[in-house]
Design an enzyme around this catalytic site. Structure first.
Site, short mmCIF file in Angstrom:
data_model
loop_
_atom_site.label_atom_id
_atom_site.label_comp_id
_atom_site.label_asym_id
_atom_site.label_seq_id
_atom_site.Cartn_x
_atom_site.Cartn_y
_atom_site.Cartn_z
N LYS A 1 0.57 -1.16 -0.07
CA LYS A 1 0.07 -0.21 -0.11
C LYS A 1 0.88 1.18 -0.29
O LYS A 1 0.54 2.07 -0.79
CB LYS A 1 -1.20 -0.09 0.68
CG LYS A 1 -1.92 1.02 1.62
CD LYS A 1 -3.10 1.22 2.78
CE LYS A 1 -2.13 1.72 3.30
NZ LYS A 1 -3.22 2.01 4.79
N ASP B 1 -7.19 -0.11 0.54
CA ASP B 1 -6.77 0.32 1.91
C ASP B 1 -8.19 -0.87 2.20
O ASP B 1 -9.13 -1.32 1.59
CB ASP B 1 -6.64 1.04 2.68
CG ASP B 1 -7.84 2.35 2.42
OD1 ASP B 1 -8.53 1.65 1.10
OD2 ASP B 1 -8.39 3.30 2.39
#
Ligand code: SF4
Length: 214
Positions: free
Chosen positions: A125, A143
Site C-alpha cells: 500500500k 486500503d
C-alpha cells in the site's frame, strides 16, 4: 445513462462518477519530495493524515536527508512522532529505511515495487502511494475503504488486497489507478461508510448491486 452490466464497466463508471464528485482528489499527506512522502506514508499506517501532517514539519526540518535520518538516535525520532500511533516501531522503521536507501539505492527512493517493499515499514500500500503520488507511476493503493467499496460495487469479490490490486488494476488505465484509489477512499470516508452507508445520497446508487441492501 444505462447501468453498466460487467465488473469492468462498473469499475470504469465508478471512476467516472467519482471523478465528477471529487475532481481535485489529492493525497492529503504534506510532502515536498519522494523521500518526504515515503516517510509520511510509513507514519500514516493506522493513523490519520492530519496527525501525520502535524508531526512532519519538525521531523522533515531536522532529518531532511536519508543520511541525517540514518544516524539519528531512535529516542530522538520517537520524541518527534510520539503523537502518532505505533510510534516506537515507526521510529525504528524510519531509521532502517533511511539506512537501506543509502546502502542499496544511492540515497534515492527506488521506483520498483520489489525495491520499495524491501524497505523497513513499507508494504504494497505504501509503495503504491509513493509510486502513484510522488513518482507518477502506476500504483493502486488498496486500503480498507477500497476493499469494501470494490466488493459492494461488484467490481471484484476478492478480499485479499494484493489480488484486488491486480484485478482492479487491470481494469483501469495505468495512469488512472492512483486517482481511482484516492477517490474511492474519499467516497468511503464521506458516503459509503462501513456501517450504514448513505445510499440515498450516493452518486453510484443507480448501478451499485448493494444499494440499500447493506
Ligand atoms: S449505493 Fe450504498 S453500498 Fe453502494 S456504493 Fe453507494 S453508499 Fe455504498
Amino acid at each position: 445513462m444505462g447501468k453498466p452490466r460487467t465488473a469492468v464497466g462498473r469499475c470504469l463508471r465508478t471512476h467516472e462518477e467519482l471523478k465528477s464528485t471529487f475532481p481535485d482528489a489529492r493525497c492529503e499527506l504534506d510532502f515536498e519530495s519522494p523521500f518526504q512522502l515515503l516517510v509520511a506514508t510509513i507514519l500514516s499506517a493506522q493513523a490519520t493524515d492530519k496527525s501525520v501532517n502535524k508531526a512532519t514539519p519538525k521531523l522533515f526540518k531536522i532529518y531532511d536527508t536519508p543520511e541525517r535520518l540514518a544516524v539519528a538516535e531512535i529516542p530522538e525520532i520517537e520524541k518527534l512522532i510520539k503523537s502518532i500511533g505505533l510510534f516506537r516501531s515507526k521510529a525504528k522503521n524510519l531509521k532502517g529505511m533511511a539506512r537501506k536507501l543509502i546502502v542499496d539505492f544511492d540515497s534515492q527512493v527506488p521506483n520498483g515495487m520489489d525495491d520499495l517493499v524491501s524497505l523497513p515499514g513499507v508494504g504494497r500500500k505504501t509503495a503504491n502511494v509513493v509510486r502513484s503520488v510522488a513518482l507518477g507511476l502506476p500504483g493502486l493503493p488498496v486500503d480498507t475503504h477500497v476493499t469494501r467499496i470494490v466488493q459492494r460495487m461488484g467490481i471484484t469479490g476478492e478480499s485479499d488486497p494484493v489480488k484486488i490490486e491486480r484485478v482492479v488494476g487491470e481494469m483501469l488505465p495505468s495512469d488512472a489507478q492512483g486517482e481511482f484509489s484516492l477517490r474511492v477512499i474519499l467516497h468511503g470516508r464521506q458516503v459509503c461508510f462501513a456501517r450504514n452507508p448513505n445510499c440515498t445520497e450516493c452518486i453510484l446508487n443507480y448501478f451499485c448491486p448493494n444499494a440499500f441492501k447493506v
